[in-house]
Design an enzyme around this catalytic site. Structure first.
Site, PDB file in Angstrom:
ATOM      1  N   LYS A 143       0.768  -1.081   0.109  1.00  0.00           N
ATOM      2  CA  LYS A 143      -0.211  -0.026   0.184  1.00  0.00           C
ATOM      3  C   LYS A 143       1.011   1.527  -0.179  1.00  0.00           C
ATOM      4  O   LYS A 143       1.879   1.100   0.503  1.00  0.00           O
ATOM      5  CB  LYS A 143      -1.114   0.235   1.156  1.00  0.00           C
ATOM      6  CG  LYS A 143      -0.351  -0.266   2.543  1.00  0.00           C
ATOM      7  CD  LYS A 143       0.634   0.570   3.043  1.00  0.00           C
ATOM      8  CE  LYS A 143       0.244   2.034   3.086  1.00  0.00           C
ATOM      9  NZ  LYS A 143       1.836   2.609   3.688  1.00  0.00           N
ATOM     10  N   TYR A 228      -4.400   4.412   6.552  1.00  0.00           N
ATOM     11  CA  TYR A 228      -4.450   3.469   7.446  1.00  0.00           C
ATOM     12  C   TYR A 228      -6.080   3.935   8.106  1.00  0.00           C
ATOM     13  O   TYR A 228      -7.001   3.198   8.389  1.00  0.00           O
ATOM     14  CB  TYR A 228      -3.681   3.198   8.555  1.00  0.00           C
ATOM     15  CG  TYR A 228      -2.463   2.284   7.959  1.00  0.00           C
ATOM     16  CD1 TYR A 228      -2.769   0.716   7.899  1.00  0.00           C
ATOM     17  CD2 TYR A 228      -1.389   2.957   7.579  1.00  0.00           C
ATOM     18  CE1 TYR A 228      -1.585   0.246   7.508  1.00  0.00           C
ATOM     19  CE2 TYR A 228      -0.315   2.180   6.994  1.00  0.00           C
ATOM     20  CZ  TYR A 228      -0.403   0.846   7.108  1.00  0.00           C
ATOM     21  OH  TYR A 228       0.704  -0.170   6.588  1.00  0.00           O
TER      22      TYR A 228
HETATM   23  P1  NAD Z   1      12.583   2.165   1.457  1.00  0.00           P
HETATM   24  O1  NAD Z   1      12.999   3.233   0.905  1.00  0.00           O
HETATM   25  O2  NAD Z   1      12.899   1.625   2.813  1.00  0.00           O
HETATM   26  O3  NAD Z   1      12.898   0.748   0.353  1.00  0.00           O
HETATM   27  C1  NAD Z   1      12.472   1.172  -0.931  1.00  0.00           C
HETATM   28  C2  NAD Z   1      13.232   0.127  -1.719  1.00  0.00           C
HETATM   29  O4  NAD Z   1      12.885   0.457  -3.261  1.00  0.00           O
HETATM   30  C3  NAD Z   1      14.677   0.251  -1.745  1.00  0.00           C
HETATM   31  O5  NAD Z   1      15.586  -0.906  -1.410  1.00  0.00           O
HETATM   32  C4  NAD Z   1      15.102   1.085  -2.849  1.00  0.00           C
HETATM   33  O6  NAD Z   1      16.492   0.898  -3.326  1.00  0.00           O
HETATM   34  C5  NAD Z   1      14.123   0.472  -4.117  1.00  0.00           C
HETATM   35  N1  NAD Z   1      14.274   1.464  -5.129  1.00  0.00           N
HETATM   36  C6  NAD Z   1      13.841   1.171  -6.241  1.00  0.00           C
HETATM   37  N2  NAD Z   1      13.648   2.218  -7.051  1.00  0.00           N
HETATM   38  C7  NAD Z   1      13.846   3.196  -6.461  1.00  0.00           C
HETATM   39  C8  NAD Z   1      13.962   4.655  -6.611  1.00  0.00           C
HETATM   40  N3  NAD Z   1      13.718   5.045  -7.994  1.00  0.00           N
HETATM   41  N4  NAD Z   1      13.961   5.446  -5.814  1.00  0.00           N
HETATM   42  C9  NAD Z   1      14.106   5.068  -4.319  1.00  0.00           C
HETATM   43  N5  NAD Z   1      14.064   3.638  -4.121  1.00  0.00           N
HETATM   44  C10 NAD Z   1      13.921   2.952  -4.897  1.00  0.00           C
HETATM   45  O7  NAD Z   1      10.786   2.224   1.741  1.00  0.00           O
HETATM   46  P2  NAD Z   1       9.855   1.069   2.389  1.00  0.00           P
HETATM   47  O8  NAD Z   1       9.762   1.620   3.612  1.00  0.00           O
HETATM   48  O9  NAD Z   1      10.385  -0.317   2.544  1.00  0.00           O
HETATM   49  O10 NAD Z   1       8.636   1.082   1.582  1.00  0.00           O
HETATM   50  C11 NAD Z   1       8.445   0.342   0.559  1.00  0.00           C
HETATM   51  C12 NAD Z   1       6.780   0.276   0.080  1.00  0.00           C
HETATM   52  O11 NAD Z   1       6.126  -0.152   1.351  1.00  0.00           O
HETATM   53  C13 NAD Z   1       6.092   1.539   0.004  1.00  0.00           C
HETATM   54  O12 NAD Z   1       5.109   1.528  -0.972  1.00  0.00           O
HETATM   55  C14 NAD Z   1       5.564   1.949   1.331  1.00  0.00           C
HETATM   56  O13 NAD Z   1       4.272   2.516   1.436  1.00  0.00           O
HETATM   57  C15 NAD Z   1       5.076   0.532   1.717  1.00  0.00           C
HETATM   58  N6  NAD Z   1       5.241   0.281   3.267  1.00  0.00           N
HETATM   59  C16 NAD Z   1       4.165  -0.515   3.895  1.00  0.00           C
HETATM   60  C17 NAD Z   1       4.097  -0.846   5.194  1.00  0.00           C
HETATM   61  C18 NAD Z   1       3.103  -1.557   5.775  1.00  0.00           C
HETATM   62  O14 NAD Z   1       2.873  -1.517   6.980  1.00  0.00           O
HETATM   63  N7  NAD Z   1       2.321  -2.313   4.994  1.00  0.00           N
HETATM   64  C19 NAD Z   1       5.219  -0.160   6.238  1.00  0.00           C
HETATM   65  C20 NAD Z   1       6.307   0.475   5.333  1.00  0.00           C
HETATM   66  C21 NAD Z   1       6.360   0.579   3.742  1.00  0.00           C
END
Ligand code: NAD
Length: 374
Positions: A143, A228
């Site tokens: 999400k 949420y």
């Molecule tokens: P993050 O920044 O920690 O990780 C993102 C990943 O995507 C990294 O490994 C990065 O290298 C990669 N990536 C690939 N192309 C990229 C670009 N052009 N720019 C930046 N990063 C790039 O983020 P996250 O916290 O892991 O979030 C990822 C997804 O998960 C989002 O959609 C977020 O909303 C969702 N999320 C959901 C929950 C939940 O509780 N369900 C919690 C946190 C995040």
């Protein structure tokens, strides 16, 4: 928090016993959620490939996979070779299970991978979902589903064309305290629903992160954690809003030059239920919902964390069902849907519904007008 900034509830994973107990409670209870039978699906572990190895994949999803009954880590998709090597060593992954975003079409040649779990920034979800579907894989996508209604539709179409299932990572649909609140409202245990208040926000850290860039995030806290609160309003009422109005403010105009810092919105539902929501990246301390009825109320506070969700009711009882691993439950449920050829309770269409409301919220911020959704 969502991005690992400072979330107090992100502690150790719960025990397997707690997970099973909580899953059974969730499966047994609820009208909102179709009941599923563990016996119905053939007992096999589906191979999951994680697409994007950031904070959520590293700290929540990969560990949760180890707790699942129907899933196993079978591949990774990353743009960083050094990360790939680290994950290969940690999870004993062979070279042929490692892909980059540019080589996702080659997933088609890997029968060990059944599902791609898309965990990249919001504005890349469509690209990665469509690539996975074209390679013949089912998709679980984090999400918010994407950054526009049009992108959400493209994702649904791609998975339909490929004959594959698409689910959105709405982990709280598998959380027993949320399900208990839905049951209490549906069965009118505390009366007939009238008002919902819900909010989720936190003080965001690193000013360089993608969450602050509209192209990749689609918006500010509304897209990230406000969703949420919106979800809670929709599943507590069991209705779709018919109108929304919203206001947004920005204090730090450098850090938040691209997106809103704080946002508050109101919605009306067909039954006459009214909802009031808020979300922010400016400060911590909002993590709750309450639902008022004609003769009482119920509330969760904290409401949306990975652990420690609890609440209270106007009749003096507490709401505190056992902690469980929401990600393990979400993945096991999707695997069982695929194995049993059943639809998921969190399909792409559910992500699309949220995106339509969020688009209307942003339209109201822009125009200063109430936006009708009928
Ligand atoms: P993050 O920044 O920690 O990780 C993102 C990943 O995507 C990294 O490994 C990065 O290298 C990669 N990536 C690939 N192309 C990229 C670009 N052009 N720019 C930046 N990063 C790039 O983020 P996250 O916290 O892991 O979030 C990822 C997804 O998960 C989002 O959609 C977020 O909303 C969702 N999320 C959901 C929950 C939940 O509780 N369900 C919690 C946190 C995040």
């Amino acid at each position: 928090m969502e991005n690992g900034d400072s979330f107090p509830l992100m502690n150790s994973l719960p025990s397997r016993r707690h997970f099973l107990k909580a899953s059974a409670l969730a499966a047994a209870a609820l009208p909102f959620i179709p009941k599923f039978s563990l016996a119905a699906a053939p007992k096999r572990k589906l191979g999951f490939a994680l697409c994007g190895l950031g904070n959520l994949s590293t700290n929540q999803i990969a560990p949760a996979l180890q707790e699942t009954e129907y899933c196993k880590l079978a591949g990774i998709i990353t743009g960083t070779p050094e990360k790939a090597r680290r994950w290969q060593a940690q999870y004993n992954l062979p070279d042929h299970s490692v892909y980059s975003y540019d080589t996702m079409s080659k997933l088609a040649d890997n029968p060990d991978i059944d599902v791609v779990y898309v965990v990249t920034p919001n504005g890349l979800h469509a690209d990665h979902t469509i690539a996975a579907a074209k390679a013949g894989k089912h998709v679980l996508c984090e999400k918010p589903m994407e950054v526009s209604v049009e992108k959400c539709r493209q994702m649904i179409d791609a998975c339909k064309t490929a004959g594959k299932q698409l689910a959105i990572g709405y982990r709280l649909h598998f959380e027993p305290n949320h399900q208990e609140c839905i049951r209490l409202v549906r069965e009118q245990v505390l009366g007939s629903l009238k008002f919902i208040e819900a909010g989720f926000g936190f003080a965001i850290g690193d000013p360089a992160q993608w969450r602050l860039k509209k192209e990749l995030s689609g918006g500010g806290p509304m897209m990230d954690v406000g969703i949420y609160a919106l979800q809670a309003m929709r599943y507590l009422s069991g209705e779709e809003p018919i109108s929304v109005s919203a206001l947004a403010t920005t204090n730090d105009k450098v850090k938040f030059r691209d997106i809103e810092e704080s946002l508050t919105w109101q919605m009306a539902f067909p039954s006459g239920v009214l909802a009031n929501g808020n979300t922010t990246y400016g400060f911590s301390g909002i993590n709750r919902f309450s639902a008022n009825t004609d003769r009482g109320w119920l509330a969760l506070n904290p409401a949306y964390g990975y652990h420690g969700i609890s609440g209270s009711r106007s009749d003096g009882k507490t709401i505190r069902l056992a902690d469980m691993n929401q990600f393990a439950a979400e993945m096991d449920d999707f695997a069982q849907c695929i194995l049993g050829n059943r639809p998921t309770r969190v399909p792409g269409e559910e992500g699309l519904r949220d995106m339509k409301v969020i688009s209307a919220i942003y339209e109201s911020v822009r125009t200063g007008k109430v936006v009708n959704l009928t």
